[in-house]
Design an enzyme around this catalytic site. Structure first.
Site, short mmCIF file in Angstrom:
data_model
loop_
_atom_site.label_atom_id
_atom_site.label_comp_id
_atom_site.label_asym_id
_atom_site.label_seq_id
_atom_site.Cartn_x
_atom_site.Cartn_y
_atom_site.Cartn_z
CB CYS A 1 16.23 11.12 -23.21
SG CYS A 1 16.35 9.45 -22.51
CE LYS B 1 12.89 11.21 -20.06
NZ LYS B 1 13.73 10.11 -20.51
CG ASP C 1 16.10 12.13 -18.84
OD1 ASP C 1 15.04 12.52 -18.33
OD2 ASP C 1 16.16 11.14 -19.62
C1 C5J Z 1 19.00 9.66 -21.82
C2 C5J Z 1 20.09 7.53 -22.05
N1 C5J Z 1 18.50 10.49 -20.90
N2 C5J Z 1 21.01 7.98 -22.89
N3 C5J Z 1 19.21 8.36 -21.45
O1 C5J Z 1 19.30 10.05 -22.93
O2 C5J Z 1 20.04 6.35 -21.78
#
Ligand code: C5J
Length: 237
Positions: free
Chosen positions: A165, A132, A27
């Site tokens: 994540c 995802k 991400d």
């Molecule tokens: C991720 C989030 N990628 N913190 N998303 O950690 O909402």
């Protein structure tokens, strides 16, 4: 290609067969990392995440030079939001939420500018990108099938955010039998205390979810095995 490399890590040395190991970058999206994105709009200090960009660039460049598999993930939803659980949409009680117009297009919606991976870490042709809808990269995706088809047993995990994540994905991977090395300089949280706790929880109790190490040790192992050249390690900072 050597069939086993060793990297100093906690709670003990991480040994891996490079051909059976993938780099999984979680991400690294514009909305989480860029000034003016959704993360900053919520009041977060994006510099806490941006410090991971240089280490991830160096690692990705070396990983590619070594001819190893790199996989990228993005958190986001269908434009019609049919895959967005109502609970996820409303939980933060924020005036602006997933699917609304944000500073870089509709927030966490596939195809919008903010959903893109930052230019510095743009996926190369042939590198799988996993879209995802959840925090974990295995749930509701084809990641497990892709890894199985390539006989991947171990994952080097980087990206953001450490406690959300990254941690969720490492726990999912652990339950599916993968061994994960998380690189502390290549993962980031908006909150320093969650960065520390997120890493501590992975390596606790003899590595209950996996290992924690530093990219310098992994790069040294790749260089020591002749898989990458020194200039590649110094570039792309
Ligand atoms: C991720 C989030 N990628 N913190 N998303 O950690 O909402």
């Amino acid at each position: 290609m050597p069939d086993s490399l060793s990297v100093a890590a906690e709670p003990y040395t991480f040994a891996f067969d490079p051909a059976q190991t993938a780099l999984l970058i979680i991400d690294m999206q514009r909305d989480f990392l860029e000034p003016g994105g959704f993360g900053e709009m919520l009041g977060n200090d994006v510099s806490q995440l941006r410090r991971t960009v240089g280490p991830n660039r160096r690692l990705l460049a070396a990983w590619r030079e070594a001819g190893l598999l790199a996989i990228h993930t993005r958190e986001g939803h269908r434009p019609d939001l049919a895959d967005l659980p109502p609970a996820k949409r409303v939980r933060g009680r924020s005036a602006t939420t997933i699917g609304d117009q944000g500073p870089m297009g509709r927030i966490l919606v596939r195809g919008e500018p903010g959903h893109d991976i930052i230019a510095e870490l743009a996926p190369a042709p042939g590198e799988p990108v996993i879209d995802k809808p959840g925090k974990g990269a295995f749930w509701a995706t084809d990641l497990h099938a892709i890894l199985q088809h390539r006989d991947i047993r171990r994952l080097v995990v980087t990206g953001v955010t450490t406690e959300v994540c990254v941690n969720t994905t490492v726990r999912e991977a652990n339950d599916r039998g993968y061994e994960c090395l998380v690189l502390e300089d290549c993962v980031g949280s908006y909150f320093p205390e969650f960065q520390a706790a997120g890493l501590a929880m992975i390596k606790a109790q003899g590595g209950i979810f996996g290992w924690v190490g530093h990219s310098a040790a992994l790069l040294a192992a790749l260089a020591g095995a002749g898989l990458v050249t020194q200039p590649a390690l110094q570039g792309a900072a």
